[in-house]
Design a protein around this motif. Structure first.
Motif, PDB file in Angstrom:
ATOM      1  N   ARG A  35      36.771  41.672  28.008  1.00 20.20           N
ATOM      2  CA  ARG A  35      36.433  40.257  28.142  1.00 20.20           C
ATOM      3  C   ARG A  35      37.568  39.469  29.366  1.00 20.20           C
ATOM      4  O   ARG A  35      35.840  38.927  29.600  1.00 20.20           O
ATOM      5  N   THR A  36      38.044  40.073  29.725  1.00 19.83           N
ATOM      6  CA  THR A  36      38.887  39.180  30.847  1.00 19.83           C
ATOM      7  C   THR A  36      38.509  39.811  32.303  1.00 19.83           C
ATOM      8  O   THR A  36      39.367  40.644  32.506  1.00 19.83           O
ATOM      9  N   LEU A  37      37.447  39.238  33.510  1.00 23.25           N
ATOM     10  CA  LEU A  37      37.757  40.142  34.144  1.00 23.25           C
ATOM     11  C   LEU A  37      37.640  38.940  35.755  1.00 23.25           C
ATOM     12  O   LEU A  37      36.875  38.022  35.476  1.00 23.25           O
ATOM     13  N   THR A  38      38.771  39.155  36.508  1.00 21.93           N
ATOM     14  CA  THR A  38      38.799  39.085  37.692  1.00 21.93           C
ATOM     15  C   THR A  38      38.385  39.711  39.233  1.00 21.93           C
ATOM     16  O   THR A  38      38.663  40.896  38.428  1.00 21.93           O
ATOM     17  N   TYR A  39      37.632  38.985  39.616  1.00 20.32           N
ATOM     18  CA  TYR A  39      37.454  39.775  41.098  1.00 20.32           C
ATOM     19  C   TYR A  39      37.673  38.307  41.957  1.00 20.32           C
ATOM     20  O   TYR A  39      37.908  37.231  42.097  1.00 20.32           O
ATOM     21  N   VAL A  40      38.135  39.061  43.555  1.00 21.28           N
ATOM     22  CA  VAL A  40      38.304  38.921  44.635  1.00 21.28           C
ATOM     23  C   VAL A  40      36.498  37.642  45.253  1.00 21.28           C
ATOM     24  O   VAL A  40      35.722  38.694  45.094  1.00 21.28           O
ATOM     25  N   ASP A  41      36.723  37.108  45.902  1.00 17.91           N
ATOM     26  CA  ASP A  41      35.581  36.662  46.245  1.00 17.91           C
ATOM     27  C   ASP A  41      34.668  37.954  47.070  1.00 17.91           C
ATOM     28  O   ASP A  41      33.693  37.920  46.819  1.00 17.91           O
ATOM     29  N   LEU A  42      35.610  38.446  48.109  1.00 16.19           N
ATOM     30  CA  LEU A  42      34.681  40.155  48.932  1.00 16.19           C
ATOM     31  C   LEU A  42      34.344  39.813  48.135  1.00 16.19           C
ATOM     32  O   LEU A  42      33.241  41.046  48.747  1.00 16.19           O
ATOM     33  N   VAL A  43      34.617  40.317  46.488  1.00 16.45           N
ATOM     34  CA  VAL A  43      34.048  41.279  46.037  1.00 16.45           C
ATOM     35  C   VAL A  43      32.944  41.319  44.945  1.00 16.45           C
ATOM     36  O   VAL A  43      32.262  41.722  44.484  1.00 16.45           O
ATOM     37  N   LYS A  44      32.871  40.058  44.302  1.00 13.74           N
ATOM     38  CA  LYS A  44      32.211  39.493  42.887  1.00 13.74           C
ATOM     39  C   LYS A  44      30.798  39.619  43.814  1.00 13.74           C
ATOM     40  O   LYS A  44      30.096  39.696  45.113  1.00 13.74           O
TER      41      LYS A  44
ATOM     42  N   ARG B  64      28.875  43.066  43.719  1.00 10.71           N
ATOM     43  CA  ARG B  64      29.223  44.308  44.242  1.00 10.71           C
ATOM     44  C   ARG B  64      29.645  45.172  43.003  1.00 10.71           C
ATOM     45  O   ARG B  64      29.617  46.228  43.784  1.00 10.71           O
ATOM     46  N   PHE B  65      31.126  45.021  42.983  1.00 11.71           N
ATOM     47  CA  PHE B  65      32.224  46.105  42.242  1.00 11.71           C
ATOM     48  C   PHE B  65      32.163  45.227  40.613  1.00 11.71           C
ATOM     49  O   PHE B  65      32.110  44.044  40.525  1.00 11.71           O
ATOM     50  N   THR B  66      32.054  45.824  40.050  1.00  6.20           N
ATOM     51  CA  THR B  66      32.873  45.824  38.181  1.00  6.20           C
ATOM     52  C   THR B  66      33.639  46.388  37.773  1.00  6.20           C
ATOM     53  O   THR B  66      33.812  47.599  38.300  1.00  6.20           O
ATOM     54  N   ILE B  67      34.915  46.129  37.476  1.00  5.05           N
ATOM     55  CA  ILE B  67      35.960  46.711  36.762  1.00  5.05           C
ATOM     56  C   ILE B  67      35.331  46.305  35.455  1.00  5.05           C
ATOM     57  O   ILE B  67      35.178  45.906  34.520  1.00  5.05           O
ATOM     58  N   SER B  68      36.111  47.826  34.521  1.00  5.17           N
ATOM     59  CA  SER B  68      35.439  47.613  32.973  1.00  5.17           C
ATOM     60  C   SER B  68      36.731  48.362  32.619  1.00  5.17           C
ATOM     61  O   SER B  68      37.652  49.862  33.694  1.00  5.17           O
ATOM     62  N   ARG B  69      37.138  49.119  31.542  1.00  4.74           N
ATOM     63  CA  ARG B  69      37.490  49.316  30.760  1.00  4.74           C
ATOM     64  C   ARG B  69      37.738  50.469  29.336  1.00  4.74           C
ATOM     65  O   ARG B  69      36.868  49.482  28.771  1.00  4.74           O
ATOM     66  N   GLU B  70      37.707  52.084  28.803  1.00  3.54           N
ATOM     67  CA  GLU B  70      37.355  52.287  27.849  1.00  3.54           C
ATOM     68  C   GLU B  70      39.101  52.746  27.208  1.00  3.54           C
ATOM     69  O   GLU B  70      39.508  53.631  27.779  1.00  3.54           O
ATOM     70  N   ASN B  71      39.235  51.549  26.755  1.00  7.54           N
ATOM     71  CA  ASN B  71      40.701  52.192  25.636  1.00  7.54           C
ATOM     72  C   ASN B  71      40.815  53.224  24.760  1.00  7.54           C
ATOM     73  O   ASN B  71      41.632  53.461  24.612  1.00  7.54           O
ATOM     74  N   SER B  72      39.665  54.245  23.968  1.00  9.51           N
ATOM     75  CA  SER B  72      39.319  55.176  23.189  1.00  9.51           C
ATOM     76  C   SER B  72      40.118  55.704  24.337  1.00  9.51           C
ATOM     77  O   SER B  72      40.220  57.081  23.809  1.00  9.51           O
ATOM     78  N   ASN B  73      39.952  56.268  25.494  1.00 14.27           N
ATOM     79  CA  ASN B  73      40.182  57.550  26.427  1.00 14.27           C
ATOM     80  C   ASN B  73      41.328  57.215  27.064  1.00 14.27           C
ATOM     81  O   ASN B  73      41.785  57.278  28.154  1.00 14.27           O
ATOM     82  N   SER B  74      41.957  55.915  27.757  1.00 15.17           N
ATOM     83  CA  SER B  74      42.721  54.776  27.824  1.00 15.17           C
ATOM     84  C   SER B  74      42.596  54.994  29.939  1.00 15.17           C
ATOM     85  O   SER B  74      43.251  55.898  30.396  1.00 15.17           O
ATOM     86  N   THR B  75      41.094  54.482  30.309  1.00 14.51           N
ATOM     87  CA  THR B  75      40.731  55.295  31.517  1.00 14.51           C
ATOM     88  C   THR B  75      40.200  53.499  32.004  1.00 14.51           C
ATOM     89  O   THR B  75      39.469  52.753  30.957  1.00 14.51           O
ATOM     90  N   VAL B  76      40.804  53.013  33.354  1.00 13.04           N
ATOM     91  CA  VAL B  76      39.981  52.071  34.142  1.00 13.04           C
ATOM     92  C   VAL B  76      39.482  52.168  35.128  1.00 13.04           C
ATOM     93  O   VAL B  76      39.239  53.058  35.564  1.00 13.04           O
ATOM     94  N   TYR B  77      38.319  51.910  35.174  1.00 16.09           N
ATOM     95  CA  TYR B  77      36.668  52.354  36.007  1.00 16.09           C
ATOM     96  C   TYR B  77      37.026  50.448  36.996  1.00 16.09           C
ATOM     97  O   TYR B  77      36.917  49.890  36.465  1.00 16.09           O
ATOM     98  N   LEU B  78      36.251  51.816  37.820  1.00 12.88           N
ATOM     99  CA  LEU B  78      36.172  50.932  39.019  1.00 12.88           C
ATOM    100  C   LEU B  78      34.997  51.323  40.150  1.00 12.88           C
ATOM    101  O   LEU B  78      34.690  51.656  40.519  1.00 12.88           O
ATOM    102  N   GLN B  79      33.539  50.473  39.091  1.00 11.07           N
ATOM    103  CA  GLN B  79      32.104  50.814  40.348  1.00 11.07           C
ATOM    104  C   GLN B  79      32.046  50.011  41.441  1.00 11.07           C
ATOM    105  O   GLN B  79      31.810  48.551  41.626  1.00 11.07           O
ATOM    106  N   MET B  80      31.623  50.418  42.264  1.00 13.64           N
ATOM    107  CA  MET B  80      31.358  49.810  43.508  1.00 13.64           C
ATOM    108  C   MET B  80      29.810  50.068  44.171  1.00 13.64           C
ATOM    109  O   MET B  80      29.971  51.220  44.177  1.00 13.64           O
ATOM    110  N   THR B  81      29.394  49.117  44.468  1.00 17.03           N
ATOM    111  CA  THR B  81      28.041  48.750  44.862  1.00 17.03           C
ATOM    112  C   THR B  81      28.069  48.200  46.534  1.00 17.03           C
ATOM    113  O   THR B  81      28.600  47.390  46.469  1.00 17.03           O
ATOM    114  N   SER B  82      27.008  48.546  46.935  1.00 17.17           N
ATOM    115  CA  SER B  82      26.724  47.903  48.109  1.00 17.17           C
ATOM    116  C   SER B  82      28.050  48.243  49.063  1.00 17.17           C
ATOM    117  O   SER B  82      27.956  46.622  49.423  1.00 17.17           O
TER     118      SER B  82
END
Length: 118
Positions: free
Chosen positions: A56-65, A67-85
């Motif tokens: 629920r709590t997401l933090t980003y460095v200003d340089l990527v706000k 453009r980047f999205t962090i997410s996680r799926e606890n059901s399969n123990s995986t964290v993602y970083l979607q990077m665009t632009s």
């Protein structure tokens, strides 16, 4: 034995997109905040994004706000970083980090190289 395996890096053209993933094993994933860092050649490692245990709590460095999205799926123990632009200055080795919210013990994964170039 705890292992954090990051994947998804590669060569991409400017304004392109990539999705990084990190799948820790050997630890109770829901007890860990997950962080993405990056280190460019000749520079110090810097925080890119972080996500709380419940996502629920997401933090980003200003340089990527925005453009980047962090997410996680606890059901399969995986964290993602979607990077665009993506920009050439996003070129770096990207690392995932797991921080236990109780013991403050942390683990680092092997990095994955992201290169943004035409």
């Amino acid at each position: 034995q705890v292992q954090l395996v990051a994947s998804g890096g590669g060569l991409v053209q400017p304004v392109g997109s990539l999705i990084l993933s990190c799948a820790p094993s050997g630890l109770p994933f829901t007890n860990y905040q997950m962080w993405w860092y990056r280190q460019a050649p000749g520079k110090e490692r810097e925080l890119v994004a972080a996500i709380s245990t419940g996502g629920r709590t997401l933090t980003y460095v200003d340089l990527v706000k925005g453009r980047f999205t962090i997410s996680r799926e606890n059901s399969n123990s995986t964290v993602y970083l979607q990077m665009t632009s993506l920009k050439p200055e996003d070129t770096a080795v990207y690392y995932c980090n797991a921080l236990n919210i109780y013991s403050r013990v942390e683990y680092w994964g092997h990095g994955t190289q992201v290169t943004v170039s035409s």
